[in-house]
Enzyme design. Structure first.
Site, PDB file in Angstrom:
ATOM      1  N   TYR A  82      36.954  41.143  34.188  1.00 15.93           N
ATOM      2  CA  TYR A  82      36.094  40.241  34.954  1.00 15.93           C
ATOM      3  C   TYR A  82      35.066  40.987  35.796  1.00 15.93           C
ATOM      4  O   TYR A  82      34.000  40.458  36.082  1.00 15.93           O
ATOM      5  CB  TYR A  82      36.948  39.374  35.883  1.00 15.93           C
ATOM      6  N   LYS A 120      49.541  45.312  27.478  1.00 22.98           N
ATOM      7  CA  LYS A 120      49.314  45.601  26.059  1.00 22.98           C
ATOM      8  C   LYS A 120      49.280  47.120  25.949  1.00 22.98           C
ATOM      9  O   LYS A 120      48.294  47.730  25.505  1.00 22.98           O
ATOM     10  CB  LYS A 120      47.998  44.941  25.606  1.00 22.98           C
ATOM     11  N   ASP A 131      51.141  39.551  23.682  1.00 24.21           N
ATOM     12  CA  ASP A 131      51.278  38.647  22.522  1.00 24.21           C
ATOM     13  C   ASP A 131      52.698  38.102  22.446  1.00 24.21           C
ATOM     14  O   ASP A 131      52.926  36.896  22.242  1.00 24.21           O
ATOM     15  CB  ASP A 131      50.873  39.349  21.213  1.00 24.21           C
ATOM     16  N   ASP A 168      44.871  34.817  33.363  1.00 20.48           N
ATOM     17  CA  ASP A 168      44.057  33.617  33.181  1.00 20.48           C
ATOM     18  C   ASP A 168      44.610  32.811  32.001  1.00 20.48           C
ATOM     19  O   ASP A 168      44.808  31.602  32.075  1.00 20.48           O
ATOM     20  CB  ASP A 168      42.600  34.028  32.917  1.00 20.48           C
ATOM     21  N   ASP A 201      47.340  29.177  32.144  1.00 17.72           N
ATOM     22  CA  ASP A 201      46.990  27.893  31.506  1.00 17.72           C
ATOM     23  C   ASP A 201      48.081  27.490  30.521  1.00 17.72           C
ATOM     24  O   ASP A 201      48.469  26.324  30.415  1.00 17.72           O
ATOM     25  CB  ASP A 201      45.667  28.001  30.734  1.00 17.72           C
TER      26      ASP A 201
HETATM   27  C1  IPM Z   1      40.597  30.157  36.562  1.00 19.53           C
HETATM   28  C2  IPM Z   1      39.283  29.865  35.878  1.00 19.53           C
HETATM   29  C3  IPM Z   1      38.277  30.911  36.351  1.00 19.53           C
HETATM   30  C4  IPM Z   1      38.787  32.269  35.895  1.00 19.53           C
HETATM   31  C5  IPM Z   1      36.825  30.661  35.881  1.00 19.53           C
HETATM   32  C6  IPM Z   1      36.329  29.303  36.292  1.00 19.53           C
HETATM   33  C7  IPM Z   1      35.900  31.731  36.377  1.00 19.53           C
HETATM   34  O1  IPM Z   1      39.446  29.834  34.518  1.00 19.53           O
HETATM   35  O2  IPM Z   1      40.616  30.163  37.808  1.00 19.53           O
HETATM   36  O3  IPM Z   1      41.576  30.349  35.862  1.00 19.53           O
HETATM   37  O4  IPM Z   1      38.613  32.626  34.727  1.00 19.53           O
HETATM   38  O5  IPM Z   1      39.373  32.967  36.719  1.00 19.53           O
HETATM   39 MG    MG Z   2      41.492  29.920  33.888  1.00 18.66          MG
END
Ligand code: IPM
Ligand code: MG
Length: 367
Positions: free
Chosen positions: A141, A191, A223, A247, A251
């Site tokens: 990032y 990894k 993975d 990230d 999710d």
């Molecule tokens: C998160 C989001 C952010 C990230 C984006 C919106 C920059 O996906 O907070 O997980 O990738 O960190």
């Molecule tokens: Mg995210």
């Protein structure tokens, strides 16, 4: 007690869910006798529209002057073709940097009342309680160099994954300390069979683990972690990982427990913490009063618990969420076919009402 909070509603469903979170926070302040000072500022697309800058100075100053920052979401398709630094997301990334928020905590907890929301069978997902500790200021990032260069048709893009030892060390310590408040297990995800960054990561995490002999450390490639998260989610306790892997896996953990709309997060480590739902701006449902405000409301719980240390207040909001879910209240993302749904506002109002009644009962018992 004085509570100074900056709210950054941001884009998409951000304003809708944040206003419900604020209602709940106001109820907490009123009910438990705290003085709430709220300051609202712009970030992301709304800030770009108004000031041509996704993170105006006034926003940074307000955040730094408060005890906690409550963020809704950033991101809007209107800015998809802008250069990187003029995208809404750039505002959030810079805010994380300005606040020094290097540790991103993302719990994913299974609520029995929402068993039907998980795509996994109940016997598999039952008992899942994962805390992802994601490094937030390093890796791909922020690594330099980064660019897209060259003639059309022959362009080349570069991103750099970079980590230094102190960066790994400090996030590892956060994960081990948090594991002590839970089931004392840290799974470090990397990894290291391919990446130098991951080899260093594994080496440093292993070294830090010696300072926490009461916490069990294991390692897994990313993975394999992605697969295990779906096969045996209940086995995870704390997942410690770098920015990009975190990230993605956070999710996925949200999907496993049934709704991303329910996930809250805290980004801490600097002077002021940033608290936000994980779900993002969801432009497709923005402005329709159908978004799930529970992620934002649970982010308030995080503020109360982590930052201001108000366990009674924290428990009260958390109990509100559990009870309202048990009572069958569902926003659209949580509803099964044929189930009645409530709006964003109704959901927020239910929790606020629960907090009001609980605070009254608490005050009566105390007097
Ligand atoms: C998160 C989001 C952010 C990230 C984006 C919106 C920059 O996906 O907070 O997980 O990738 O960190
Ligand atoms: Mg995210």
């Amino acid at each position: 007690m004085q509570l100074r909070v900056t709210s950054l509603p941001g884009d998409g469903i951000g304003p809708e869910v944040t206003s419900q979170a604020i209602c709940v926070l106001e109820e907490v302040a009123g009910g438990f006798g705290h003085d709430l000072e709220l300051d609202e500022k712009e970030i992301g697309g709304v800030a770009l529209e108004k000031f041509g800058n996704p993170l105006p100075d006034a926003t940074i100053q307000a955040c730094l002057a408060s005890q906690a920052v409550l963020l809704g979401a950033v991101g809007s398709p209107a800015f998809d073709h802008n250069p990187r630094e003029l995208r809404p997301e750039a505002g959030l990334l810079r805010l994380r940097q300005e606040l020094g928020a290097f540790a991103n905590l993302r719990p994913a907890v299974y609520y029995p009342a929402l068993a039907a929301c998980s795509p996994l069978r109940e016997e598999i997902v039952k008992g899942t309680d994962i805390l992802t500790v994601r490094e937030l200021l390093g890796g791909l990032y922020f690594g330099q160099p980064r660019s897209i260069e060259g003639a059309p048709g022959a362009r080349e893009a570069i991103n750099t994954m970079r980590y230094c030892e102190p960066e790994i060390e400090r996030i590892a310590r956060v994960a081990f300390q948090l594991a002590r408040t839970r089931r004392r297990r840290v799974l470090s995800v990397d990894k290291s069979n391919v990446l130098e960054c991951s080899r260093l990561w594994r080496e440093v995490v292993t070294r830090i683990a010696f300072d926490f002999p009461d916490v069990h450390l294991s390692h897994m490639y990313v993975d394999s972690a992605a697969m295990t998260l779906v096969l045996r989610p209940a086995e995870f306790d704390v997942i410690l990982t770098e920015n990009m892997f975190g990230d993605i896996l956070s999710d996925q953990a949200g999907g496993v427990v049934g709704s991303l709309g329910l996930l809250a997060s805290a980004s801490i480590g600097g002077r002021v913490g940033l608290y936000e739902p994980v779900h993002g701006s969801a432009p497709d449902i923005a402005g329709q009063n159908v978004a799930n405000p529970l992620g934002a409301i649970l982010s308030v719980v995080f503020v109360l618990l982590k930052k201001i240390h108000m366990p009674k207040e924290e428990e009260c909001v958390e109990a509100g969420v559990t009870s309202i879910l048990k009572g069958g209240f569902r926003t659209r993302d949580l509803a099964r076919p044929g189930e009645r749904t409530v709006t964003t506002q109704e959901m927020g109002a239910q929790i606020a009402e629960f907090v009001r009644l609980a605070a009254n009962a608490n005050n009566r018992a105390a007097s």
